[in-house]
Each structure stands twice: as C-alpha cells, then as structure tokens.
Design a protein around this motif. Structure first.
Motif, PDB file in Angstrom:
ATOM      1  N   LEU A  91       0.830  -1.209   0.000  1.00 25.91           N
ATOM      2  CA  LEU A  91       0.000   0.000   0.000  1.00 25.91           C
ATOM      3  C   LEU A  91       0.864   1.259   0.000  1.00 25.91           C
ATOM      4  CD1 LEU A  91      -2.835  -0.973   2.475  1.00 25.91           C
ATOM      5  CD2 LEU A  91      -3.068  -0.527   0.037  1.00 25.91           C
ATOM      6  N   ALA A  92       1.938   1.262   0.777  1.00 23.76           N
ATOM      7  CA  ALA A  92       2.828   2.422   0.820  1.00 23.76           C
ATOM      8  C   ALA A  92       3.443   2.683  -0.555  1.00 23.76           C
ATOM      9  CB  ALA A  92       3.922   2.218   1.869  1.00 23.76           C
ATOM     10  N   ALA A  93       3.842   1.627  -1.252  1.00 26.60           N
ATOM     11  CA  ALA A  93       4.389   1.783  -2.607  1.00 26.60           C
ATOM     12  C   ALA A  93       3.323   2.310  -3.559  1.00 26.60           C
ATOM     13  CB  ALA A  93       4.942   0.443  -3.107  1.00 26.60           C
ATOM     14  N   HIS A  94       2.121   1.813  -3.420  1.00 25.27           N
ATOM     15  CA  HIS A  94       1.023   2.272  -4.277  1.00 25.27           C
ATOM     16  C   HIS A  94       0.709   3.746  -4.011  1.00 25.27           C
ATOM     17  CE1 HIS A  94      -2.408   1.894  -6.895  1.00 25.27           C
ATOM     18  NE2 HIS A  94      -3.223   2.310  -5.930  1.00 25.27           N
ATOM     19  N   ILE A  95       0.716   4.135  -2.748  1.00 24.54           N
ATOM     20  CA  ILE A  95       0.482   5.542  -2.407  1.00 24.54           C
ATOM     21  C   ILE A  95       1.576   6.417  -2.998  1.00 24.54           C
ATOM     22  CG2 ILE A  95       0.488   7.188  -0.474  1.00 24.54           C
ATOM     23  CD1 ILE A  95      -1.003   4.949   1.138  1.00 24.54           C
ATOM     24  N   ALA A  96       2.823   5.950  -2.957  1.00 24.81           N
ATOM     25  CA  ALA A  96       3.934   6.708  -3.548  1.00 24.81           C
ATOM     26  C   ALA A  96       3.730   6.873  -5.051  1.00 24.81           C
ATOM     27  CB  ALA A  96       5.265   6.013  -3.252  1.00 24.81           C
ATOM     28  N   GLU A  97       3.285   5.813  -5.721  1.00 25.34           N
ATOM     29  CA  GLU A  97       3.003   5.898  -7.156  1.00 25.34           C
ATOM     30  C   GLU A  97       1.869   6.881  -7.427  1.00 25.34           C
ATOM     31  OE1 GLU A  97       2.153   2.134  -8.965  1.00 25.34           O
ATOM     32  OE2 GLU A  97       3.952   1.208  -8.135  1.00 25.34           O
ATOM     33  N   LEU A  98       0.819   6.801  -6.627  1.00 28.84           N
ATOM     34  CA  LEU A  98      -0.311   7.720  -6.801  1.00 28.84           C
ATOM     35  C   LEU A  98       0.118   9.164  -6.568  1.00 28.84           C
ATOM     36  CD1 LEU A  98      -3.192   5.735  -5.072  1.00 28.84           C
ATOM     37  CD2 LEU A  98      -2.912   6.174  -7.520  1.00 28.84           C
ATOM     38  N   THR A  99       0.969   9.385  -5.581  1.00 27.37           N
ATOM     39  CA  THR A  99       1.460  10.730  -5.291  1.00 27.37           C
ATOM     40  C   THR A  99       2.268  11.258  -6.464  1.00 27.37           C
ATOM     41  OG1 THR A  99       1.460  10.248  -2.926  1.00 27.37           O
ATOM     42  CG2 THR A  99       2.815  12.100  -3.655  1.00 27.37           C
ATOM     43  N   GLU A 100       3.101  10.407  -7.042  1.00 27.73           N
ATOM     44  CA  GLU A 100       3.886  10.809  -8.217  1.00 27.73           C
ATOM     45  C   GLU A 100       2.968  11.122  -9.400  1.00 27.73           C
ATOM     46  OE1 GLU A 100       7.217   8.860 -11.160  1.00 27.73           O
ATOM     47  OE2 GLU A 100       7.221   8.262  -9.059  1.00 27.73           O
ATOM     48  N   THR A 101       1.962  10.299  -9.607  1.00 29.06           N
ATOM     49  CA  THR A 101       1.004  10.525 -10.690  1.00 29.06           C
ATOM     50  C   THR A 101       0.246  11.823 -10.459  1.00 29.06           C
ATOM     51  OG1 THR A 101       0.771   8.159 -11.060  1.00 29.06           O
ATOM     52  CG2 THR A 101      -0.981   9.551 -11.910  1.00 29.06           C
ATOM     53  N   LEU A 102      -0.142  12.081  -9.228  1.00 28.18           N
ATOM     54  CA  LEU A 102      -0.837  13.320  -8.891  1.00 28.18           C
ATOM     55  C   LEU A 102       0.042  14.525  -9.216  1.00 28.18           C
ATOM     56  CD1 LEU A 102      -3.314  14.709  -7.619  1.00 28.18           C
ATOM     57  CD2 LEU A 102      -2.197  14.421  -5.406  1.00 28.18           C
ATOM     58  N   GLY A 103       1.318  14.450  -8.867  1.00 29.38           N
ATOM     59  CA  GLY A 103       2.245  15.528  -9.186  1.00 29.38           C
ATOM     60  C   GLY A 103       2.359  15.749 -10.687  1.00 29.38           C
ATOM     61  N   SER A 104       2.406  14.665 -11.457  1.00 30.59           N
ATOM     62  CA  SER A 104       2.471  14.779 -12.918  1.00 30.59           C
ATOM     63  C   SER A 104       1.218  15.453 -13.458  1.00 30.59           C
ATOM     64  CB  SER A 104       2.627  13.400 -13.556  1.00 30.59           C
ATOM     65  OG  SER A 104       3.850  12.816 -13.186  1.00 30.59           O
ATOM     66  N   LEU A 105       0.075  15.035 -12.951  1.00 28.26           N
ATOM     67  CA  LEU A 105      -1.180  15.663 -13.399  1.00 28.26           C
ATOM     68  C   LEU A 105      -1.226  17.133 -13.027  1.00 28.26           C
ATOM     69  CD1 LEU A 105      -3.840  12.918 -12.616  1.00 28.26           C
ATOM     70  CD2 LEU A 105      -3.197  13.796 -14.864  1.00 28.26           C
ATOM     71  N   ASP A 106      -0.747  17.478 -11.846  1.00 29.24           N
ATOM     72  CA  ASP A 106      -0.707  18.879 -11.435  1.00 29.24           C
ATOM     73  C   ASP A 106       0.149  19.703 -12.395  1.00 29.24           C
ATOM     74  OD1 ASP A 106      -2.394  18.502  -9.276  1.00 29.24           O
ATOM     75  OD2 ASP A 106      -0.764  18.365  -7.792  1.00 29.24           O
ATOM     76  N   ARG A 107       1.302  19.151 -12.820  1.00 31.43           N
ATOM     77  CA  ARG A 107       2.172  19.870 -13.753  1.00 31.43           C
ATOM     78  C   ARG A 107       1.499  20.043 -15.114  1.00 31.43           C
ATOM     79  NH1 ARG A 107       5.626  16.847 -10.712  1.00 31.43           N
ATOM     80  NH2 ARG A 107       5.777  15.101 -12.158  1.00 31.43           N
ATOM     81  N   VAL A 108       0.824  19.007 -15.594  1.00 29.18           N
ATOM     82  CA  VAL A 108       0.131  19.098 -16.882  1.00 29.18           C
ATOM     83  C   VAL A 108      -1.015  20.106 -16.798  1.00 29.18           C
ATOM     84  CG1 VAL A 108      -1.301  17.806 -18.522  1.00 29.18           C
ATOM     85  CG2 VAL A 108       0.798  16.793 -17.644  1.00 29.18           C
ATOM     86  N   ILE A 109      -1.750  20.076 -15.694  1.00 25.55           N
ATOM     87  CA  ILE A 109      -2.846  21.033 -15.510  1.00 25.55           C
ATOM     88  C   ILE A 109      -2.312  22.454 -15.480  1.00 25.55           C
ATOM     89  CG2 ILE A 109      -4.545  21.858 -13.811  1.00 25.55           C
ATOM     90  CD1 ILE A 109      -5.073  18.837 -13.181  1.00 25.55           C
ATOM     91  N   ALA A 110      -1.214  22.693 -14.760  1.00 29.33           N
ATOM     92  CA  ALA A 110      -0.619  24.026 -14.681  1.00 29.33           C
ATOM     93  C   ALA A 110      -0.172  24.494 -16.062  1.00 29.33           C
ATOM     94  CB  ALA A 110       0.554  24.023 -13.704  1.00 29.33           C
ATOM     95  N   MET A 111       0.441  23.595 -16.839  1.00 34.41           N
ATOM     96  CA  MET A 111       0.873  23.938 -18.180  1.00 34.41           C
ATOM     97  C   MET A 111      -0.330  24.311 -19.052  1.00 34.41           C
ATOM     98  SD  MET A 111       3.064  21.613 -20.864  1.00 34.41           S
ATOM     99  CE  MET A 111       1.785  20.379 -20.958  1.00 34.41           C
TER     100      MET A 111
END
Length: 133
Positions: A91-111
């Motif tokens: 679960l901790a690894a999955h949360i880390a992946e989700l957090t990374e994906t969230l950050g990527s989406l935030d960058r795309v949204i900002a762009m």
C-alpha cells in the motif's frame, strides 16, 4: 442486532454482509427461524472490513491478516503479521506511485492553464490599426 440494522449502522449493504459471512470474515448467530443476529462488535468489524477492501486487499488476504486484529499472539499469528506488513508495504508503494502521478497531473494542468491564459490574452488584444496587426 439483525442484518438490516447492522447494514445501516455500518453503512454496508445486506448483500455485502452475507458475502463477508460466506468468506468467513464475519460471524452471526442464527435464530431458530434462521435469521442472522450479530453482536455489537460486528459494527466495528464491518467498518474494518470495508477499510481493508477499500485499500485493495482481497478477501483471502483479509482472512490471513484478521487474526492480528482480534487476538495478537506471536505463536499463532506470525504468518498473519508477516502478511499484514507485506500488505502495508504494498500500500505504501502504491500511495507513492499515486502521489507521483498526482504531481504529474498537477504539472500538466498548470501547463494547460498557462496555455489557456495565453490564448485568452491573445484573443482579447485589439488589432493595431497602424500596422494592421
């Protein structure tokens, strides 16, 4: 309490409660007429089961880790404890992946927001009458 009351108090469907029983995750006493009756602890048990399912654990994994939740004992729960810690790591690894994906989406949204703002600013400009631009 009867199955309908448990379902209401725990925010679960009657169908889910029956499934939990089929999987050996929840127990009830039967009345002479065959109706299920649950102890007060069943509400907390169902809430725990819902959280474990929501976290992505399967019924077979939940069956393995449940002994740690109600009768901690080194002798009887070594496997359950190991499985529980493995699931926590998963679960901790999955949360880390989700957090990374969230950050990527935030960058795309900002762009995209910047691009949209530039487009809006460009469409609001008046043409220069002297140059025709």
């Amino acid at each position: 309490m009867r199955i309908g009351e448990l379902a209401e108090r725990a925010g679960a469907s009657v169908r889910s409660l029956r499934y939990y029983e089929e999987q050996g995750l929840l127990t009830s006493q039967r009345s002479p007429s065959g109706q299920r009756h649950y102890d007060e602890y069943a509400v907390e048990r169902v809430l725990l089961l819902k959280r474990l399912y929501a976290a992505g654990l399967t019924s077979s994994v939940i069956t393995e880790v449940l002994p740690c939740t109600y009768a901690p004992s080194i002798e009887t729960n070594d496997h359950a404890f190991e499985r529980m810690t493995a699931e926590r790591d998963r679960l901790a690894a999955h949360i880390a992946e989700l957090t990374e994906t969230l950050g990527s989406l935030d960058r795309v949204i900002a762009m995209n927001r910047r691009w949209r703002a530039e487009q809006d600013a460009g469409s609001n400009r008046r043409p220069d009458t002297a140059t025709g631009a």
